[in-house]
Design a protein around this motif. Sequence first.
Motif, short mmCIF file in Angstrom:
data_model
loop_
_atom_site.label_atom_id
_atom_site.label_comp_id
_atom_site.label_asym_id
_atom_site.label_seq_id
_atom_site.Cartn_x
_atom_site.Cartn_y
_atom_site.Cartn_z
N UNK A 142 -6.80 60.10 51.71
CA UNK A 142 -7.92 60.26 50.78
C UNK A 142 -9.03 59.27 51.10
N UNK A 143 -8.66 58.02 51.33
CA UNK A 143 -9.65 56.99 51.62
C UNK A 143 -10.34 57.24 52.96
N UNK A 144 -9.59 57.68 53.96
CA UNK A 144 -10.18 57.96 55.26
C UNK A 144 -11.16 59.13 55.18
N UNK A 145 -10.75 60.17 54.47
CA UNK A 145 -11.63 61.34 54.33
C UNK A 145 -12.90 60.97 53.57
N UNK A 146 -12.75 60.23 52.49
CA UNK A 146 -13.91 59.83 51.70
C UNK A 146 -14.86 58.94 52.52
N UNK A 147 -14.28 58.14 53.43
CA UNK A 147 -15.09 57.22 54.24
C UNK A 147 -15.76 57.92 55.42
N UNK A 148 -15.33 59.16 55.72
CA UNK A 148 -16.05 59.96 56.70
C UNK A 148 -15.48 60.05 58.09
N UNK A 149 -14.13 60.02 58.25
CA UNK A 149 -13.57 60.21 59.59
C UNK A 149 -13.82 61.64 60.05
N UNK A 150 -13.76 61.86 61.36
CA UNK A 150 -14.03 63.20 61.91
C UNK A 150 -12.79 64.08 61.94
N UNK A 151 -11.63 63.48 62.11
CA UNK A 151 -10.39 64.24 62.07
C UNK A 151 -9.24 63.30 61.77
N UNK A 152 -8.11 63.88 61.41
CA UNK A 152 -6.90 63.10 61.13
C UNK A 152 -6.01 63.08 62.36
N UNK A 153 -5.42 61.91 62.61
CA UNK A 153 -4.48 61.74 63.71
C UNK A 153 -3.14 61.30 63.11
N UNK A 154 -2.25 62.26 62.96
CA UNK A 154 -0.89 61.99 62.47
C UNK A 154 -0.08 61.59 63.70
N UNK A 155 0.11 60.28 63.88
CA UNK A 155 0.57 59.81 65.19
C UNK A 155 1.85 58.98 65.17
N UNK A 156 2.43 58.87 66.37
CA UNK A 156 3.63 58.07 66.61
C UNK A 156 4.74 58.46 65.63
N UNK A 157 4.88 59.76 65.43
CA UNK A 157 5.87 60.25 64.47
C UNK A 157 7.25 60.32 65.13
N UNK A 158 8.18 59.57 64.56
CA UNK A 158 9.57 59.59 65.03
C UNK A 158 10.36 60.69 64.34
N UNK A 159 9.73 61.36 63.40
CA UNK A 159 10.34 62.43 62.63
C UNK A 159 9.35 63.57 62.47
N UNK A 160 9.73 64.76 62.89
CA UNK A 160 8.87 65.92 62.69
C UNK A 160 8.76 66.26 61.21
N UNK A 161 9.77 65.85 60.43
CA UNK A 161 9.71 66.11 58.99
C UNK A 161 8.66 65.24 58.31
N UNK A 162 8.57 63.97 58.73
CA UNK A 162 7.50 63.15 58.17
C UNK A 162 6.15 63.66 58.65
N UNK A 163 6.07 64.12 59.87
CA UNK A 163 4.81 64.69 60.36
C UNK A 163 4.40 65.86 59.48
N UNK A 164 5.36 66.69 59.07
CA UNK A 164 5.06 67.83 58.21
C UNK A 164 4.54 67.37 56.86
N UNK A 165 5.13 66.32 56.30
CA UNK A 165 4.66 65.79 55.02
C UNK A 165 3.23 65.30 55.15
N UNK A 166 2.94 64.56 56.22
CA UNK A 166 1.60 64.02 56.44
C UNK A 166 0.58 65.13 56.64
N UNK A 167 0.94 66.16 57.39
CA UNK A 167 0.02 67.28 57.61
C UNK A 167 -0.23 68.03 56.30
N UNK A 168 0.82 68.20 55.50
CA UNK A 168 0.65 68.89 54.22
C UNK A 168 -0.33 68.14 53.33
N UNK A 169 -0.33 66.82 53.42
CA UNK A 169 -1.30 66.01 52.68
C UNK A 169 -2.70 66.17 53.28
N UNK A 170 -2.79 66.02 54.60
CA UNK A 170 -4.09 65.97 55.26
C UNK A 170 -4.83 67.31 55.24
N UNK A 171 -4.09 68.42 55.22
CA UNK A 171 -4.74 69.73 55.32
C UNK A 171 -5.68 70.02 54.15
#
Length: 331
Positions: A142-171
């Motif tokens: 939320x803070x990154x989007x409000x501050x004006x980033x160009x895209x989200x980088x869900x990175x260095x994920x050791x778990x595809x399940x956590x990646x899914x949670x992060x993407x569900x938030x970011x989308x």
Amino acid sequence: MSRFAARLQDDRPLLFDGGFGTQLFARGVELPNSALANRSHPEAVVDVHRAYVTAGSEVIETNTFVASPLHLEMADAGDASPEQLAVLATEHARRAAEAADREIYIAGALGPSPGAIEADAGDTDFGIADAKVRDAHERIATSLADAGVDFFLVETMFSAREAAIAVDVARHFGLPICVSLTYKFTQDRKTKQIQYKTDWGHGPPDAIDILASGAHSDGVDLLPSIRMLGLNCGAEASREDHSGMAYAIEGTRQTSEALAQRGLDGLRLAAYPNAGLPKMDRQTKETYYLQDPDQMSAELPALLATGAWMVGGCCGTTPEHIGAFRAVLDA
């Protein structure tokens, strides 16, 4: 269409930046959590970004890899606010970007939680509760989007399940999303086939299936929300032949193959590996990495041949590495 969404339509490879924490160390900034530098050492943060822009990066990522409340709590960071750190991180990146003579994109980094999560561990005795993981990603995103980033980088994920949670938030913010997992070498005992998998046993095919399953997004297939998929870092501790650029090349090949098998050809591929294996200098007690700028850049054409579109470096890479990449791309 956002300015970065337009760049996604361009087939020219996109050059990412390199290691950040090691560059802060090189400037004398040593903290229990590198995101705290956004508040305590703003000029050093801007200087790292500026060095990568000068070297030729077209994308710089916010210094928010460990800005989540889970990481701050682990570092006993006191009154540090994850929201404030994310906003400051974006402002610092923008300072460096706006001083450039060309367009620079800002990636809002959403890093992994500091340990196993409930979705993988099966409980909260060992794993961090999924609700806490989701809340942490929501606060930073939320803070990154409000501050004006160009895209989200869900990175260095050791778990595809956590990646899914992060993407569900970011989308929900309507910005392009890149998902980058971290793999290590494994080998099928029967077939001897080399397979890259995360710490939780998720290879590229598993990661794609988990993201598409809707298991962590109320049944919603997350793949249509993702514009880039790939790998970064590299968890190998001993296999030099599967670290650095060799890791990026093989991992990107496996990712490309898994996408093709599922008829998914609309995703860009991202790859930004470590500079090979880290080693300790016995005399100075300092860490160094095995792959120098010349070695890594020499392998860049082979990485591009696998289909990698956004390329750069992770731990141990420097502005000199990125400068060498830039020279290859320009040639």
